[in-house]
Design an enzyme around this catalytic site. Structure first.
Site, PDB file in Angstrom:
ATOM      1  N   SER A   1       1.770  -9.594  10.896  1.00  0.00           N
ATOM      2  CA  SER A   1       1.077  -8.589  10.086  1.00  0.00           C
ATOM      3  C   SER A   1      -0.418  -8.666  10.345  1.00  0.00           C
ATOM      4  O   SER A   1      -1.077  -9.648   9.987  1.00  0.00           O
ATOM      5  CB  SER A   1       1.362  -8.816   8.597  1.00  0.00           C
ATOM      6  OG  SER A   1       0.473  -8.070   7.789  1.00  0.00           O
ATOM      7  N   SER A   2      -0.968  -7.629  10.959  1.00  0.00           N
ATOM      8  CA  SER A   2      -2.393  -7.616  11.289  1.00  0.00           C
ATOM      9  C   SER A   2      -3.257  -7.747  10.046  1.00  0.00           C
ATOM     10  O   SER A   2      -4.165  -8.577   9.985  1.00  0.00           O
ATOM     11  CB  SER A   2      -2.745  -6.323  12.038  1.00  0.00           C
ATOM     12  OG  SER A   2      -4.133  -6.236  12.271  1.00  0.00           O
ATOM     13  N   ASN A   3      -2.985  -6.942   9.024  1.00  0.00           N
ATOM     14  CA  ASN A   3      -3.866  -6.962   7.851  1.00  0.00           C
ATOM     15  C   ASN A   3      -3.770  -8.282   7.098  1.00  0.00           C
ATOM     16  O   ASN A   3      -4.756  -8.752   6.533  1.00  0.00           O
ATOM     17  CB  ASN A   3      -3.590  -5.761   6.946  1.00  0.00           C
ATOM     18  CG  ASN A   3      -2.336  -5.906   6.124  1.00  0.00           C
ATOM     19  OD1 ASN A   3      -2.362  -6.436   5.016  1.00  0.00           O
ATOM     20  ND2 ASN A   3      -1.209  -5.438   6.640  1.00  0.00           N
TER      21      ASN A   3
ATOM     22  N   GLU B   1       0.704  -0.279  16.475  1.00  0.00           N
ATOM     23  CA  GLU B   1      -0.155   0.841  16.071  1.00  0.00           C
ATOM     24  C   GLU B   1      -1.075   1.249  17.215  1.00  0.00           C
ATOM     25  O   GLU B   1      -1.280   2.446  17.473  1.00  0.00           O
ATOM     26  CB  GLU B   1      -0.992   0.475  14.842  1.00  0.00           C
ATOM     27  CG  GLU B   1      -1.898   1.625  14.403  1.00  0.00           C
ATOM     28  CD  GLU B   1      -2.866   1.258  13.286  1.00  0.00           C
ATOM     29  OE1 GLU B   1      -3.944   1.890  13.211  1.00  0.00           O
ATOM     30  OE2 GLU B   1      -2.550   0.349  12.490  1.00  0.00           O
TER      31      GLU B   1
ATOM     32  N   HIS C   1      -0.525  -4.510  19.745  1.00  0.00           N
ATOM     33  CA  HIS C   1      -0.063  -4.144  18.404  1.00  0.00           C
ATOM     34  C   HIS C   1       0.587  -2.763  18.478  1.00  0.00           C
ATOM     35  O   HIS C   1       0.077  -1.862  19.143  1.00  0.00           O
ATOM     36  CB  HIS C   1      -1.233  -4.126  17.421  1.00  0.00           C
ATOM     37  CG  HIS C   1      -0.816  -4.004  15.994  1.00  0.00           C
ATOM     38  ND1 HIS C   1      -0.486  -2.793  15.428  1.00  0.00           N
ATOM     39  CD2 HIS C   1      -0.652  -4.936  15.017  1.00  0.00           C
ATOM     40  CE1 HIS C   1      -0.154  -2.987  14.162  1.00  0.00           C
ATOM     41  NE2 HIS C   1      -0.244  -4.278  13.889  1.00  0.00           N
TER      42      HIS C   1
ATOM     43  N   HIS D   1       3.793   2.104  11.852  1.00  0.00           N
ATOM     44  CA  HIS D   1       2.712   1.911  12.813  1.00  0.00           C
ATOM     45  C   HIS D   1       2.528   3.097  13.747  1.00  0.00           C
ATOM     46  O   HIS D   1       1.503   3.193  14.420  1.00  0.00           O
ATOM     47  CB  HIS D   1       2.987   0.651  13.642  1.00  0.00           C
ATOM     48  CG  HIS D   1       3.425  -0.512  12.811  1.00  0.00           C
ATOM     49  ND1 HIS D   1       4.755  -0.835  12.617  1.00  0.00           N
ATOM     50  CD2 HIS D   1       2.710  -1.388  12.081  1.00  0.00           C
ATOM     51  CE1 HIS D   1       4.835  -1.886  11.821  1.00  0.00           C
ATOM     52  NE2 HIS D   1       3.616  -2.237  11.471  1.00  0.00           N
TER      53      HIS D   1
ATOM     54  N   CYS E   1       0.853  -1.182   0.000  1.00  0.00           N
ATOM     55  CA  CYS E   1       0.000   0.000   0.000  1.00  0.00           C
ATOM     56  C   CYS E   1       0.891   1.235   0.000  1.00  0.00           C
ATOM     57  O   CYS E   1       2.114   1.147   0.111  1.00  0.00           O
ATOM     58  CB  CYS E   1      -0.902   0.002   1.232  1.00  0.00           C
ATOM     59  SG  CYS E   1       0.027   0.109   2.787  1.00  0.00           S
TER      60      CYS E   1
ATOM     61  N   CYS F   1      -8.172   1.527   6.856  1.00  0.00           N
ATOM     62  CA  CYS F   1      -7.591   2.224   5.707  1.00  0.00           C
ATOM     63  C   CYS F   1      -8.078   1.654   4.383  1.00  0.00           C
ATOM     64  O   CYS F   1      -8.602   0.540   4.309  1.00  0.00           O
ATOM     65  CB  CYS F   1      -6.064   2.213   5.785  1.00  0.00           C
ATOM     66  SG  CYS F   1      -5.280   0.763   5.089  1.00  0.00           S
TER      67      CYS F   1
ATOM     68  N   SER G   1       1.932  -5.280   3.433  1.00  0.00           N
ATOM     69  CA  SER G   1       3.377  -5.138   3.654  1.00  0.00           C
ATOM     70  C   SER G   1       4.189  -6.208   2.931  1.00  0.00           C
ATOM     71  O   SER G   1       5.397  -6.325   3.153  1.00  0.00           O
ATOM     72  CB  SER G   1       3.684  -5.176   5.157  1.00  0.00           C
ATOM     73  OG  SER G   1       3.046  -6.266   5.783  1.00  0.00           O
TER      74      SER G   1
END
Length: 314
Positions: free
Chosen positions: A225-227, A126, A124, A74, A12, A197, A269
């Site tokens: 990686s959360s996403n 972030e 996390h 983050h 992204c 996002c 990512s």
């Protein structure tokens, strides 16, 4: 076997920017460049930057006085920023601008003394950075992860309340949690659109379409990686087998039992280079056809800091 590629997938704008900041800092200032936390949550990317001279640390106490340090995509708390300033560290901020937007919402609530509720995953980075934007002792910020957490919130119906969300959450889970918050606190305020996002949203919607056509969904991304995790979870919820993998070495023979169509996507990512290496490995398992789905075109771009941008132009 057939391979179907999700679209959009992979990097992204925030990740692109963060990696560019580290690369440009190394190019202009030379190694070592210190980075607080992994600049993005991808093992391949982090190892590549480490090989070029980036030193990844978890605390600023590991950074020598006066050194260059980069804050990860983050984001960081106000306390970390103050510590860097007190120690005369040269900072390049790789915080994703969409995370910074949430930081500003929290800071605004703090100034007003409004109690804030953050929907996100405990631990996390972030979330830690976002929680750390709240400094008003008369209010407070509270973290919830799921609907069940709402019952333990100490606020009253008539309190001045606002909510915000981590940027990389499940769309479905977050919508459910927000609805439950509004049911308990009808006057609660929040962003006009949730803070998840554009890239997280687009990749989850792409996986919905991918899963409909696949017997197995492979998500290229690291376990922290959360996403990327949310993409694998979404496919599983749709009744499709899913696997999260860092690189081709993670692939196992028994994944492909009774599988005719493999869907592939990548977290925000994960670089396309990894996707292509995994496709090459799948061909060794008998994959012989590749199709790419049509999807939303992403044209978001975030500038690097001015000091690096000038050098980049020159």
């Amino acid at each position: 076997m057939k391979i179907i590629l999700a679209n959009p997938r992979g990097f992204c704008a925030g990740v692109d920017r963060a990696i560019s900041i580290v690369e440009l800092a190394l190019e202009i200032h030379g190694a070592p460049i210190y980075v607080r936390h992994e600049v993005v949550h991808n093992r391949f990317v982090v190892n590549g930057l480490r090989d070029r001279g980036a030193i990844f640390v978890e605390e600023l106490s590991e950074v020598p006085d006066g050194a260059i340090v980069i804050f990860s995509a983050h984001g960081v708390s106000q306390a970390v920023r103050q510590e860097a300033k007190d120690r005369n560290l040269k900072v390049f901020d790789a915080t994703c601008p969409l995370v910074t937007k949430v930081h500003m919402q929290v800071a605004r609530a703090s100034r007003k003394g409004t109690k804030a509720i953050l929907i996100g995953h405990k631990g996390h980075p972030e979330v830690e950075g976002t929680m750390g934007q709240y400094s008003n002792e008369d209010g407070g910020i509270f973290l919830i992860e799921k609907v069940e957490d709402i019952a333990r919130l100490p606020m009253q119906d008539n309190d001045d309340l606002t909510f915000m969300t981590q940027t990389t959450l499940s769309l479905d889970d977050t919508a459910e949690t927000i609805a439950a918050l509004k049911e308990k606190y009808p006057a609660i305020q929040g962003p006009h659109k949730n803070d998840i996002c554009y890239a997280t949203t687009n990749r989850q919607e792409a996986v919905r379409e991918l899963a409909k056509l696949s017997d197995l969904v492979l998500v290229v991304g690291s376990k922290n990686s959360s996403n990327s995790n949310r993409l694998a979870e979404l496919a599983s919820r749709m009744g499709i087998k899913s696997q999260l993998l860092d690189d081709p070495s993670d692939i196992q023979d028994d994944w492909f039992n009774d599988v005719k169509t493999i869907g592939i996507t990548a977290g925000a990512s994960a670089p396309e280079e990894l996707v292509q290496s995994i496709i090459s490995r799948l061909k060794e398992f008998g994959a012989d056809t590749i199709e790419e789905l049509q999807g939303l075109e992403e044209n978001m771009f975030f500038e690097v800091p001015k000091e690096l941008r000038i050098k980049e132009v020159n």
